[in-house]
Design a protein around this motif. Structure first.
Motif, PDB file in Angstrom:
ATOM      1  N   ARG A  38       0.850  -1.197   0.000  1.00 42.03           N
ATOM      2  CA  ARG A  38       0.000   0.000   0.000  1.00 42.03           C
ATOM      3  C   ARG A  38       0.883   1.243   0.000  1.00 42.03           C
ATOM      4  O   ARG A  38       0.648   2.215   0.717  1.00 42.03           O
ATOM      5  N   ALA A  39       1.949   1.225  -0.807  1.00 38.80           N
ATOM      6  CA  ALA A  39       2.945   2.288  -0.822  1.00 38.80           C
ATOM      7  C   ALA A  39       2.913   3.010  -2.160  1.00 38.80           C
ATOM      8  O   ALA A  39       2.571   2.422  -3.198  1.00 38.80           O
ATOM      9  N   ILE A  40       3.283   4.293  -2.142  1.00 39.32           N
ATOM     10  CA  ILE A  40       3.329   5.110  -3.346  1.00 39.32           C
ATOM     11  C   ILE A  40       4.739   5.679  -3.459  1.00 39.32           C
ATOM     12  O   ILE A  40       5.232   6.337  -2.536  1.00 39.32           O
ATOM     13  N   TYR A  41       5.390   5.405  -4.591  1.00 38.88           N
ATOM     14  CA  TYR A  41       6.765   5.824  -4.830  1.00 38.88           C
ATOM     15  C   TYR A  41       6.769   7.009  -5.794  1.00 38.88           C
ATOM     16  O   TYR A  41       6.198   6.925  -6.890  1.00 38.88           O
ATOM     17  N   GLN A  42       7.422   8.076  -5.397  1.00 41.65           N
ATOM     18  CA  GLN A  42       7.573   9.242  -6.264  1.00 41.65           C
ATOM     19  C   GLN A  42       8.948   9.210  -6.914  1.00 41.65           C
ATOM     20  O   GLN A  42       9.977   9.140  -6.233  1.00 41.65           O
ATOM     21  N   PHE A  43       8.972   9.244  -8.249  1.00 37.82           N
ATOM     22  CA  PHE A  43      10.203   9.269  -9.023  1.00 37.82           C
ATOM     23  C   PHE A  43      10.277  10.558  -9.833  1.00 37.82           C
ATOM     24  O   PHE A  43       9.245  11.132 -10.213  1.00 37.82           O
ATOM     25  N   SER A  44      11.499  10.974 -10.124  1.00 38.88           N
ATOM     26  CA  SER A  44      11.677  12.042 -11.097  1.00 38.88           C
ATOM     27  C   SER A  44      11.368  11.480 -12.481  1.00 38.88           C
ATOM     28  O   SER A  44      11.228  10.262 -12.667  1.00 38.88           O
ATOM     29  N   LEU A  45      11.313  12.362 -13.483  1.00 37.15           N
ATOM     30  CA  LEU A  45      11.035  11.899 -14.842  1.00 37.15           C
ATOM     31  C   LEU A  45      12.180  11.077 -15.404  1.00 37.15           C
ATOM     32  O   LEU A  45      12.012  10.407 -16.427  1.00 37.15           O
ATOM     33  N   ARG A  46      13.325  11.086 -14.713  1.00 39.48           N
ATOM     34  CA  ARG A  46      14.457  10.237 -15.108  1.00 39.48           C
ATOM     35  C   ARG A  46      14.545   8.975 -14.241  1.00 39.48           C
ATOM     36  O   ARG A  46      15.562   8.301 -14.207  1.00 39.48           O
TER      37      ARG A  46
END
Length: 753
Positions: A702-710
């Motif tokens: 139930r986790a949400i990972y934020q990534f850059s566009l790279r």
């Protein structure tokens, strides 16, 4: 720091019809391969597997099974106990399927599985089925056995039972595993075996056993961290014990972590009256001290398989004499209870009318009172047993906390915290206390700091309850509205912001049905538009036949049939809209199609094939996102990897792809790669400036990972610890940074910092 440089000697015990045989049905030992899951690089694995029942597993089939179990274990990231759980679960599922297929043939089986892992200076043991373990250390013998928690074995239930134990490894420590305690063994069999040559111990165990049995011996000796598999007793004479380094054999100051019920003299088997008895000492404590993981050594695997045989069952005692005695004495018992009850009632009642109570009533009372007493006693006994099991695992969790607090290696600290959570999970299967909850919070706080997690406080987003038949597959959030796709009915629902909560719009319509001459099937995906259309549609929805719906609040949707590709539609799976272009993922035809739209998001022309000469394989693709500023397409696959493609119309520099793309995880102890350790992503979401990012949903955590566009990891978000259990099925992020998380038919809301 405890010493972790131990050589391990694994020796099978196998006796059939009083004959020593040179192997055990399914013993497997292995060192980790070069590419292992996080936490597996210093593990040494020994598997002891026996089958009970009529089965037709060939030698080669069992060999393949053991090889698969090894791969499953070493590819699973996380704590030792979590990897053991995965292995046990996979084997249990395989045997269940086998038993289901063989339901009418009588060739069903039950597996007894013991897994031993030595890592650093600790030994971990899991037992599923009636396995007995004996831990021999200086002057002590500990019996590791609990039929209640270990269960009957694997292949009998969807939820396999497993018992975990762990202890510090010491020089010349000997672990003996067997499915049954052989007839002929007594307290003297194992007493004084510690420190004796393996050949002497091996001969004693086999000579004193009567009948058939199978087992396993594992001895640890100060050395170089090697793993030795001894196929037969002939090799025992070649083993020369190393001298122990006295400086490394210091006594531990750690508290014992064994349940109170186990702190007693060892009496594993019935001993004949004429057999000599020795005075025994209490079992050794299972102690947690710091671990210094050694470096991984090259993989080395050994498997020894004999023809499968049936496990001998202990003879069942006949119930007939007991029942006969009970029936013969029942009349006398009733008479005594009746007389006692009459006397008791005479004493407590004010008059003599009790003496006129009928005999049938007295008989019923005489039966009911003992039953009540027996029921109460059973409940009390069950409660005591559950308390003991809770205390056993809770103390193990405390030991892992102590280990984490004294360790210096980052990965070892992380693994200790994860092991603490695993033992708390086991403890709270029996009961939950304020102390266990407080310990859990402390452990999770420590893991959050190491994993750089931000916890979000999710609250119920929608007033009231959605139907239990609804299964939310996708969501889109705008400033004021939340659109929800129910994958069961194929309908899109709308909830509108009404103060602190969202309320469902009962009149909203957007889903399968007839629209003029067009028939729209179930909706498979929805996507937001950067701005509403002239008709006030905020989202578009696609069905499996290429029909597009513009969903409009307070009005009927507009239906449009997209011009199909030249090769027709295969199985459209996902859509996204960016910069007035509609992108459609169709894995069945190995294609991504895009439509050019006008200012009102009308897609009237035939689609274009996104790729040129270089076309990635799209089997397993489940979702897409697009960044129009860089013309980057992101394709998410069901194994968690992402393929990135740069769009170009230039002949000298055509569209190109990186398959798979690399995730960058700069957190301490983590590695970059096409897949992040212990993570499986399910959905991808692209957010617009001022902070353009890619967000991925991990449904299990139930986790949400934020990534850059790279694809550089920026932040990891998880719900608070009291968030309901269950898989996350969808998520959405609004332009105002509200974040929504769905579980089947429930929607929760929080806010990104």
């Amino acid at each position: 720091m405890v010493n972790d440089s131990f050589d391990l000697y694994v020796l099978p015990l196998h006796r059939q019809m009083s004959q020593e045989l040179g192997g055990v049905p399914s013993v497997h030992v292995a060192l980790p391969p070069r590419r292992s899951g996080r936490g597996r690089k210093s593990d040494r694995l020994a598997i002891f597997l026996l089958f009970e029942g009529q089965h037709a597993f060939s030698r080669e089939r069992i060999k393949q099974l053991m090889d698969t179990m090894e791969k499953v274990y070493f590819s699973t990231a996380g704590s030792v106990t979590s990897a053991m759980r995965v292995l046990v679960g996979d084997l249990n599922e395989m045997i269940l399927k086998h038993n289901h297929r063989q339901a009418n043939t009588g060739q069903q089986v039950v597996a007894h599985l013991s897994i031993t892992v030595v890592r650093g200076g600790h030994l971990y043991l899991s037992q599923s089925g009636p396995s007995h373990g004996f831990l021999l250390t200086a002057g002590n013998v500990e019996h590791i056995h609990d039929a209640q928690t270990a269960g009957r074995g694997l292949g009998v239930s969807r939820n396999p039972q497993v018992r975990f134990s762990q202890t510090e490894v010491t020089n010349r420590m000997l672990l003996v595993l067997t499915s049954i305690i052989p007839k002929g063994w007594n307290a003297g069999t194992l007493q004084d075996a510690f420190g004796q040559p393996l050949k002497t111990v091996f001969r004693r165990f086999l000579d004193q056993a009567e009948g058939s049995f199978s087992g396993l011996m594992l001895e640890a000796r100060v050395g170089k961290g090697e793993l030795h598999y001894i196929r037969s007793s002939k090799q025992l004479g070649e083993i020369v014990p190393r001298r122990a380094e006295k400086s490394r054999q210091r006594p531990s100051r750690r508290p014992a972590v064994v349940p109170e019920s186990d702190k007693q003299a060892w009496e594993p088997v019935e001993i004949p009256d004429d057999a000599p008895r020795r005075e025994t000492k209490p079992p050794p404590p299972i102690i947690a001290t710091p671990v210094d993981p050694g470096e991984a050594r090259p993989s080395r695997t050994e498997t020894l398989i004999e023809e499968p045989r049936l496990l001998s069952r202990r003879p069942a005692h006949s119930a007939t004499p007991v029942i006969s005695k009970a029936l013969l004495g029942f009349g006398t018992f009733l008479g005594r209870v009746k007389q006692g009850l009459r006397t008791f009632l005479v004493r407590i009642l004010p008059d003599e009318e009790v003496l006129t109570i009928s005999a049938p009533f007295m008989a019923i009372t005489a039966i009911a009172v003992p039953l009540i007493i027996i029921t109460v006693a059973a409940l009390v006994y069950s409660s005591i047993g559950r308390t003991q099991q809770f205390q056993y695992y809770y103390t193990q969790a405390e030991a892992m906390v102590q280990l984490a607090q004294t360790e210096t290696d980052f990965n070892a600290i992380h693994d200790a915290w994860e092991n603490a959570i695993d033992f708390l999970d086991l403890a709270e299967e029996y009961q939950t206390t304020p102390e266990s909850q407080a310990l859990r919070k402390n452990v999770l706080d420590a893991l959050d700091r190491m994993d750089e997690v931000i916890r979000l406080d999710f609250k119920a987003a929608i007033a009231g309850n959605l139907s239990s038949a609804i299964k939310i597959r996708q969501m889109v959030a705008t400033d004021q509205n939340l659109y929800i796709l129910d994958i069961v009915s194929g309908h899109v629902m709308r909830a509108w912001l009404a103060g602190a909560h969202y309320e469902m719009d009962p009149d909203f319509r957007c889903g399968p049905g007839q629209y003029g001459a067009m028939i729209v099937d179930k909706i498979i995906d929805i996507a937001p538009l950067q701005r509403p259309t002239e008709e006030n549609a905020e989202i578009v929805a696609l069905d499996g036949n290429g029909n597009l719906l513009y969903c409009i609040p307070e009005e009927a949707p507009l239906a449009v049939a997209l011009e199909p590709p030249d090769i027709l539609w295969g199985e459209p799976t996902a859509i996204t809209v960016e910069n007035r272009k509609l992108y459609v993922l169709d894995p069945l035809t190995n294609a991504v199609w895009y439509y050019e739209g006008d200012e009102n998001y009308q897609f009237r022309e035939a689609p274009y094939f996104f790729f040129r000469e270089e076309v990635p394989t799209l089997k397993g693709a489940i979702d897409i996102a697009y960044d129009s500023d860089r013309d980057f397409l992101y394709i998410l696959f069901d194994d968690g990897h992402t393929t990135t493609c740069t769009f170009s119309t230039l002949k000298e520099s055509p569209t190109s792809c990186v398959d798979p793309a690399q995730y960058t995880d700069s957190r301490q102890g983590r590695e970059d790669g096409p897949q992040l350790t212990n993570m499986i992503f399910y959905q991808i979401h692209h957010t617009q400036p001022p902070e353009p990012s890619l967000y991925y949903l991990d449904p299990i955590d139930r986790a949400i990972y934020q990534f850059s566009l790279r694809l550089n990891l920026v932040q990891l978000y998880r719900p608070q610890v009291d968030f309901p259990e269950g898989l996350a099925t969808a998520f959405a992020i609004s332009p105002t940074r509200s974040i929504f998380l769905a579980q089947e038919n429930k929607v929760y809301q929080s806010f990104l910092p």
